[in-house]
Motif scaffolding. Structure first.
Motif: not given
Length: 394
Positions: A36-46, A253-258, A351-356
């Protein structure tokens, strides 16, 4: 004198089944949390990439997105009178990018084409590359005389039929083939999920006479609110939004999903705390005699508490490491490029999800806190065992 760490480590394997189950629960929580953190980071980065403060997106009044907006040629001409917009150095004319958005249904590569996604096709002119400076062609641009398109890097990695040399069927009847001649980068922003072609050619293919939107850049020092007020005012009567506000609305909608996912992770975290607490209560109940002996030979209550917290943190860290490895393995196995359908744009954003390292550190910090919380109550109970009471149980 504190109890040796090796003593606590060995104790973890006395009740193997309970310890392993607790580790698995924590691993599941951490796996979901890191994803979830990776997904949120990808969305926010975009979204951060799509937050150019100098860019204004103009839609028809009442439209919620480019996909349901229509701007006539007459309305477009009104925008050319904006004095606060940047001007072209060669001609001195206002720098505007009229654009048209449609969608094409393409197969997803990640499942071998078993499912399809709506991919945005944007008709633009040469001015678009000046208005959207983060969009950089990585090779040749589309021809104004031929049916050609260029493809965003994210779209090329996620959807089928978008390699150089492929032909994409576009147009009102889907019967006009456009050849892919190059890729473009948009620094990971939403436009990197799109296909770009020459505006007049695509408008003709889709029988369109109106633009979906117009993008413009503000002149140096221009106030965005003032320009938006002018666009919304009686002289133009269109709707202007900063790029940041526009994409924030499109991803509601993405923010709601997150948020929903975040709530689920919170519930799972509570479950992990209870699992750890249950394990540690079992440890205390099964080691009353042992704790009594420790108290008798001189170990204080705080040392017993510290030892049990240490054991709990060890369990939590083992679960955390397993969860991070599981998340990394899943991203490797299933692919780290994902897409999400935008309910207002009617197209998919990739989006590209990365485990940073930062995400892994955050996850391990979380499980350490869970380990401490889970051990506090049973640890306090063990620390408060009276020596005389404990001796009677020996």
């Amino acid at each position: 004198m504190a109890l040796p760490v090796n003593y606590h480590w060995r104790n973890l394997f006395v009740r193997k089944a309970t310890t392993v189950l607790t580790i698995l629960v924590i691993a599941a929580v951490v796996g979901v949390f890191t994803w979830m953190l990776g997904f949120r980071s990808a969305v926010q980065g975009s979204l951060d990439v799509a937050g150019d403060p100098q860019k204004i997106i103009v839609l028809k009044k009442g439209a919620t997105a480019e996909s349901n907006s229509a701007i006539t040629i007459e309305d477009f001409n009104k925008l050319t009178q904006l004095s606060a917009a940047e001007r072209q150095s060669a001609t001195g004319q206002v720098l505007l990018s009229p654009e048209m958005i449609v969608q094409v249904n393409l197969p997803r590569l990640r499942d071998g084409g078993a499912t399809f996604a709506n991919v945005a096709v944007r008709g633009v002119t040469e001015d678009a590359f000046a208005v959207h400076p983060n969009v950089r062609p990585l090779g040749p641009r589309f021809s104004t005389a031929e049916r050609e398109v260029i493809v965003g890097l994210a779209a090329s990695r996620l959807f089928g039929g978008l390699k150089i040399g492929d032909v994409v069927n576009l147009g009102y009847g889907g019967d006009r083939g456009y050849k892919v001649v190059g890729y473009f980068s948009a620094d990971g922003g939403p436009m990197e999920s799109e296909i770009w072609g020459y505006l007049p050619s695509l408008m003709n293919a889709y029988n369109r006479t109106m633009y979906s939107s117009v993008s413009l850049r503000l002149a140096t020092g221009a106030d965005a609110d003032s320009v938006i007020a002018t666009i919304d005012g009686p002289s133009i009567q269109l709707a202007g939004k900063t790029e940041k506000d526009y994409w924030a609305e499109q991803t509601t909608l993405m923010q709601f999903y997150l948020s929903v996912v975040g709530a689920l992770v919170g519930v799972m975290s509570m479950a992990a705390v209870f699992a750890i607490a249950n394990t540690m209560y079992s440890v205390v109940a099964g080691r009353t005699r042992e704790i009594a002996m420790l108290r008798t030979i001189g170990f204080a209550g705080r040392q017993i508490l510290t030892g049990l917290v240490l054991e709990s943190v060890m369990i939590a860290i083992l679960g955390g490491v397993l969860g991070c490895l599981g998340c990394a393995a899943w991203l490797q196995f299933a692919g780290n490029t994902k897409d999400m359908f935008g309910a207002t744009t009617f197209s998919s954003l990739a989006f590209e999800i990365h485990l940073t390292p930062l995400i892994a550190i955050g996850a391990m910090t979380m499980v350490t806190v869970l380990g401490v919380l889970g051990a506090l109550m049973p640890g306090l109970r063990a620390a408060r065992i009276e020596v005389l009471t404990a001796l009677r149980e020996v």
